[in-house]
Design a protein around this motif. Structure first.
Motif, PDB file in Angstrom:
ATOM      1  N   THR A 119       0.858  -1.073  -0.083  1.00  0.00           N
ATOM      2  CA  THR A 119      -0.007  -0.063   0.027  1.00  0.00           C
ATOM      3  C   THR A 119       0.902   1.327   0.065  1.00  0.00           C
ATOM      4  O   THR A 119       0.606   2.232  -0.874  1.00  0.00           O
ATOM      5  CB  THR A 119      -0.833   0.072   1.242  1.00  0.00           C
ATOM      6  OG1 THR A 119      -1.557  -1.116   1.396  1.00  0.00           O
ATOM      7  CG2 THR A 119      -1.802   1.025   1.150  1.00  0.00           C
ATOM      8  N   PHE A 122       2.649   1.394  -3.530  1.00  0.00           N
ATOM      9  CA  PHE A 122       1.841   1.474  -4.875  1.00  0.00           C
ATOM     10  C   PHE A 122       0.567   2.146  -4.782  1.00  0.00           C
ATOM     11  O   PHE A 122      -0.209   2.222  -5.499  1.00  0.00           O
ATOM     12  CB  PHE A 122       1.658   0.058  -5.296  1.00  0.00           C
ATOM     13  CG  PHE A 122       2.883  -0.628  -6.026  1.00  0.00           C
ATOM     14  CD1 PHE A 122       3.263  -0.378  -7.093  1.00  0.00           C
ATOM     15  CD2 PHE A 122       3.558  -1.759  -5.249  1.00  0.00           C
ATOM     16  CE1 PHE A 122       4.307  -0.938  -7.914  1.00  0.00           C
ATOM     17  CE2 PHE A 122       4.400  -2.379  -5.678  1.00  0.00           C
ATOM     18  CZ  PHE A 122       5.067  -1.885  -7.055  1.00  0.00           C
ATOM     19  N   GLY A 123       0.049   2.585  -3.494  1.00  0.00           N
ATOM     20  CA  GLY A 123      -1.001   3.028  -3.246  1.00  0.00           C
ATOM     21  C   GLY A 123      -2.156   2.108  -3.101  1.00  0.00           C
ATOM     22  O   GLY A 123      -1.845   0.906  -3.299  1.00  0.00           O
ATOM     23  N   SER A 124      -3.422   2.692  -2.723  1.00  0.00           N
ATOM     24  CA  SER A 124      -4.520   1.605  -2.519  1.00  0.00           C
ATOM     25  C   SER A 124      -5.396   1.417  -3.937  1.00  0.00           C
ATOM     26  O   SER A 124      -6.318   0.739  -3.615  1.00  0.00           O
ATOM     27  CB  SER A 124      -5.347   2.253  -1.324  1.00  0.00           C
ATOM     28  OG  SER A 124      -5.717   3.486  -1.423  1.00  0.00           O
ATOM     29  N   SER A 125      -5.397   2.322  -4.728  1.00  0.00           N
ATOM     30  CA  SER A 125      -6.189   2.298  -5.871  1.00  0.00           C
ATOM     31  C   SER A 125      -6.067   1.104  -6.843  1.00  0.00           C
ATOM     32  O   SER A 125      -6.950   0.664  -7.738  1.00  0.00           O
ATOM     33  CB  SER A 125      -6.270   3.317  -6.814  1.00  0.00           C
ATOM     34  OG  SER A 125      -6.379   4.583  -5.907  1.00  0.00           O
ATOM     35  N   GLY A 126      -4.761   0.580  -6.804  1.00  0.00           N
ATOM     36  CA  GLY A 126      -4.554  -0.571  -7.809  1.00  0.00           C
ATOM     37  C   GLY A 126      -4.094  -0.213  -8.984  1.00  0.00           C
ATOM     38  O   GLY A 126      -4.053   0.773  -9.437  1.00  0.00           O
ATOM     39  N   MET A 127      -3.609  -1.501  -9.716  1.00  0.00           N
ATOM     40  CA  MET A 127      -3.306  -1.383 -11.101  1.00  0.00           C
ATOM     41  C   MET A 127      -3.819  -1.917 -12.065  1.00  0.00           C
ATOM     42  O   MET A 127      -4.431  -3.082 -11.863  1.00  0.00           O
ATOM     43  CB  MET A 127      -1.451  -1.732 -11.068  1.00  0.00           C
ATOM     44  CG  MET A 127      -0.757  -1.489  -9.860  1.00  0.00           C
ATOM     45  SD  MET A 127      -0.117   0.180 -10.055  1.00  0.00           S
ATOM     46  CE  MET A 127       0.772   0.537  -8.665  1.00  0.00           C
ATOM     47  N   ALA A 128      -3.753  -1.383 -13.255  1.00  0.00           N
ATOM     48  CA  ALA A 128      -4.395  -2.182 -14.446  1.00  0.00           C
ATOM     49  C   ALA A 128      -3.548  -3.282 -15.057  1.00  0.00           C
ATOM     50  O   ALA A 128      -2.258  -3.092 -15.202  1.00  0.00           O
ATOM     51  CB  ALA A 128      -4.901  -1.139 -15.394  1.00  0.00           C
ATOM     52  N   VAL A 222      -5.137  -5.183  -9.617  1.00  0.00           N
ATOM     53  CA  VAL A 222      -4.012  -5.555  -8.776  1.00  0.00           C
ATOM     54  C   VAL A 222      -4.028  -4.508  -7.559  1.00  0.00           C
ATOM     55  O   VAL A 222      -3.588  -3.427  -7.901  1.00  0.00           O
ATOM     56  CB  VAL A 222      -2.951  -5.489  -9.843  1.00  0.00           C
ATOM     57  CG1 VAL A 222      -1.516  -6.012  -8.950  1.00  0.00           C
ATOM     58  CG2 VAL A 222      -2.948  -6.544 -10.897  1.00  0.00           C
TER      59      VAL A 222
ATOM     60  N   GLY B  43      -5.663   2.874   4.155  1.00  0.00           N
ATOM     61  CA  GLY B  43      -6.900   2.177   3.692  1.00  0.00           C
ATOM     62  C   GLY B  43      -7.228   2.442   2.289  1.00  0.00           C
ATOM     63  O   GLY B  43      -6.494   2.873   1.537  1.00  0.00           O
ATOM     64  N   ASP B  47      -5.735   6.808  -1.401  1.00  0.00           N
ATOM     65  CA  ASP B  47      -5.231   7.665  -2.384  1.00  0.00           C
ATOM     66  C   ASP B  47      -5.750   8.912  -2.791  1.00  0.00           C
ATOM     67  O   ASP B  47      -5.223   9.893  -3.438  1.00  0.00           O
ATOM     68  CB  ASP B  47      -5.211   6.707  -3.809  1.00  0.00           C
ATOM     69  CG  ASP B  47      -4.044   5.636  -3.769  1.00  0.00           C
ATOM     70  OD1 ASP B  47      -3.034   5.795  -2.956  1.00  0.00           O
ATOM     71  OD2 ASP B  47      -4.150   4.907  -4.836  1.00  0.00           O
ATOM     72  N   ALA B 266      -6.164   3.634 -12.351  1.00  0.00           N
ATOM     73  CA  ALA B 266      -6.116   2.372 -12.229  1.00  0.00           C
ATOM     74  C   ALA B 266      -6.827   1.491 -13.113  1.00  0.00           C
ATOM     75  O   ALA B 266      -6.659   0.226 -13.154  1.00  0.00           O
ATOM     76  CB  ALA B 266      -6.550   2.030 -10.799  1.00  0.00           C
TER      77      ALA B 266
END
Lengths: 295, 404
Positions: A119, A122-128, A222, B43, B47, B266
């Protein structure tokens, strides 16, 4: 459209198929857990984090090293398995003789640290992660549109689960493994390196989670918490199937996917709890789980 | 005569003590203006307003000069862990024993609801940058609430209206099954019906659902023209991804009702490209937004989401109001904040209404396709600027203190 008792049959078939697709995913994940618990008696709470690690490793392999999906499907499980081996050797082995609770707490801690680190980075938003070209598009069935990648998930998971079950239950290697965990001293007297077998088994179980992570990357985003969201469900499935039962984990995984799919159709609000409801009922009626052996 | 002199002396001493005391206290309480930043630091909302909101508020303080009325400005921060009890306990500690004058950031509506209650009880100002609920300026309004960046009504108005008016009348909802999702679905439904559309169905998906395929199949079977995603964050990303995979995006429009820049980043451009949505801010809108956003990215490592820019703008306005009021006393500062017109790179054509709602221009944007993007930060195409009074719902009689 065909209806039966007021239910749209096409819709129902669609939900059944979707349930089966998700179920094959559950099967793959619970299989790794069941192997590690069934053979080594370690409750691996880091399995969800390893699944997340698999998905991230696939993403990193693509973006930093240019390794495509198909290659990642082989390389990533090996890499995640190697992480598992290190974890077993360095952290779990020293406490292997203690109560199961210690390994549970240890692996839970590892999972939280991994999740926190990802987290942070890479942050919490996720990767495509895009679906590989060969599996884009889908098939038009009479009752639904089946994306090719989802069909691939079912085929690949059932294949991997089947081969794993066969190896453990039907081969000589599997027999050694089962015997080694029953009576390590005796097996060592026969010249079999039990500690090495334990390490490799743990690595294999964790590698399965890595494999599931690569499979999941194109369909789910991801993200660092993808494993923790799934882990509890997968644990419930292992409990329903019978802790440690390999075949039970696979069959219950598929079955629970279907149960969940149907709940999403008839009463979506309950879809996140239905598996736990089943778990409660099963534990009340058959405490060892559907396929577990009574202690 | 002697007695008279004594009385005079006493009065003089009393007066000078009083003046001296007042001078010691100064116009700023505790000789410091202290701003707390309460946000989700690790959490699912980290972001959209976590460490980035701290950075934005620190930038505002630095750009203001670090002092106000000759006294230093201090920023402290805390993680609410998305838990209302944790958030409100922290805020209570801040205002009751650490002399915090205002609390900014404020992300999840549930936490903000609890935190603003504590702030109102203590007559301290809540600078809400990222929470979505309308309630902070309606049923749960307070003379100390400032709601800056956006709210669910502005999102629904901005995104839904143009789509219904373009002739797409049949809507299906995939809604996050908790208060926020229900509220968003509710306001969006009103806009749909007002504009001659109808809602043909919907499902309520639990928060944090990873697999939306069942819901997408139901949306497909409903024959709707538009599938609205009344959810946020990872739920939106996953729902949209699944919709594309199952071919829903080819037969219907998918409308994300609340999408922040990091979420849009994302999403795979191949699936999200072309989707329209409303935002309170876009970093690449013009020179002023670019200038600030570049500075923000240098410090934070990522382009700002609307909550970050809102947090900066709101803090700036708060500090200007202290300066204009000549004190940091909450009632006087709130009066000045509402009297002065907010005006910066974020707040365009803006007013801060009596109920605490900041009304400003919103942007109707489209997510760019892979071919249209020059780099990873190039994600939106601004289609239209929605004037504030069109985007935001008018003041409601529900808010008690405005009536009195």
């Amino acid at each position: 459209m065909a209806t039966f008792l007021g239910i749209n049959l096409f819709g129902l078939f669609g939900q059944l198929l979707v349930g089966l697709i998700n179920g094959s995913f559950y099967a793959l994940l619970s299989l790794g857990l069941a192997i590690i618990f069934g053979l080594l008696k370690i409750i691996n709470f880091a399995q969800g984090a390893m699944y997340m690690l698999g998905a991230f490793a696939a993403w990193m392999a693509l973006n930093y090293l240019g390794i495509n999906y198909w290659l990642a499907l082989i390389v990533v499980p090996l890499a995640v398995g190697a992480v598992g081996i290190l974890m077993e050797r360095l952290l779990i082995r020293p406490i292997a003789k203690e109560d199961h609770l210690y390994s549970l707490l240890l692996t839970f801690g590892i999972a939280l640290m991994l999740q926190g680190t990802f987290t942070h980075v890479f942050g919490s938003s996720g990767m495509a992660y895009a679906i590989p070209e060969a599996l884009q598009g889908g098939f038009k069935l009479p009752f639904m549109y089946l994306p090719a990648y989802r069909a691939w998930i079912v085929v690949a998971s059932i294949l991997v689960c089947g081969v794993t079950w066969w190896m453990i239950e039907k081969t000589r290697l599997g027999a050694y493994l089962r015997a080694g965990t029953e009576n390590a001293q005796l097996m060592q007297a026969f010249g079999i390196n039990v500690p090495l077998m334990v390490t490799l088994t743990f690595g294999f179980g964790v590698g399965l989670a890595g494999f599931a992570g690569v499979m999941a990357a194109p369909v789910y985003s991801v993200s660092p918490d993808m494993g923790s969201n799934l882990l509890i469900i997968v644990f419930a499935i292992v409990v329903i199937g019978g802790m440690g039962s390999i075949g039970g984990a696979i069959l219950t995984g598929l079955g629970m996917g279907v149960v969940e799919g149907l709940t999403k159709y008839f009463y979506p609000e309950a879809s996140s709890t239905v598996i736990f409801l089943v778990m409660v009922i099963v534990l009340l009626l058959k405490p060892a789980g559907l396929f577990g052996k009574e202690a | 005569m002697k007695a008279m002199n004594k009385t005079l002396l006493a009065v003089a001493v009393a007066a000078s003590t009083a003046i001296g005391g007042a001078a010691l206290a100064g116009p700023v309480s505790d000789d410091k203006v202290k701003i707390g930043v309460l946000a989700d630091m690790g959490g699912v909302y980290a972001d959209i307003c976590g460490p980035g909101c701290v950075t934005a508020i620190e930038m505002a303080v630095e750009d203001f000069g670090g002092t106000v009325l000759g006294m230093p400005i201090e920023v402290v921060s805390a993680d609410d862990q998305l838990k209302p009890d944790v958030g409100s306990a922290k805020v209570r500690q801040w205002v009751e024993s650490e002399q915090v004058d205002a609390v900014g950031g404020l992300v999840s509506s549930a936490v903000v609801g609890a935190a603003t209650k504590v702030l109102t009880d203590n007559k301290k100002i809540a600078l809400i940058s990222t929470a979505a609920s309308n309630a902070f300026t309606t049923s749960a309004c307070s003379p100390y609430n400032v709601h800056w960046t956006y709210n669910v009504a502005a999102m629904a108005n901005g995104t839904v209206k143009p789509i219904v008016q373009s002739g797409k009348k049949k809507w299906f909802f995939i809604t996050a099954d908790y208060a926020f999702g229900h509220a968003l679905e509710g306001v969006a439904t009103e806009v749909i019906v007002e504009n001659g559309g109808e809602v043909v169905g919907g499902v309520r998906a639990p928060l944090g659902t990873t697999d939306f395929s069942s819901y997408v199949l139901q949306a497909q079977a409903s024959g709707a023209d538009v599938v609205a995603l009344a959810n946020a964050g990872g739920d939106t990303v996953n729902a949209l991804k699944t919709a594309a995979e199952f071919g829903l995006t080819q037969t219907a429009d998918v409308a994300g009702l609340l999408v922040f820049t990091p979420n849009a980043q994302a999403m795979d451009p191949a699936t999200a490209g072309g989707m329209t949505l409303t935002t309170g801010f876009y970093w690449d809108y013009d020179d002023a937004t670019r200038a600030w956003s570049t500075r923000f990215k240098e410090r934070h490592g990522a382009i700002p989401a609307m909550g970050h820019a809102g947090a900066y703008s709101m803090t700036m306005h708060y500090l200007k109001a202290i300066e204009a009021a000549g004190t940091d006393e909450s009632d006087a500062v709130m009066a000045k904040m509402k009297e002065m017109k907010p005006d910066d790179f974020f707040a365009r054509n803006a007013t801060l209404r009596a109920d605490g709602r900041m009304v400003h221009d919103m942007y109707y944007v489209q997510i760019k396709t892979a071919e249209e993007r020059r780099d990873a930060d190039d994600i939106f195409k601004v289609l239209d600027v929605i004037p504030g009074d069109t985007a935001y719902a008018p003041m409601l009689p529900e808010c008690n203190f405005v009536k009195s």
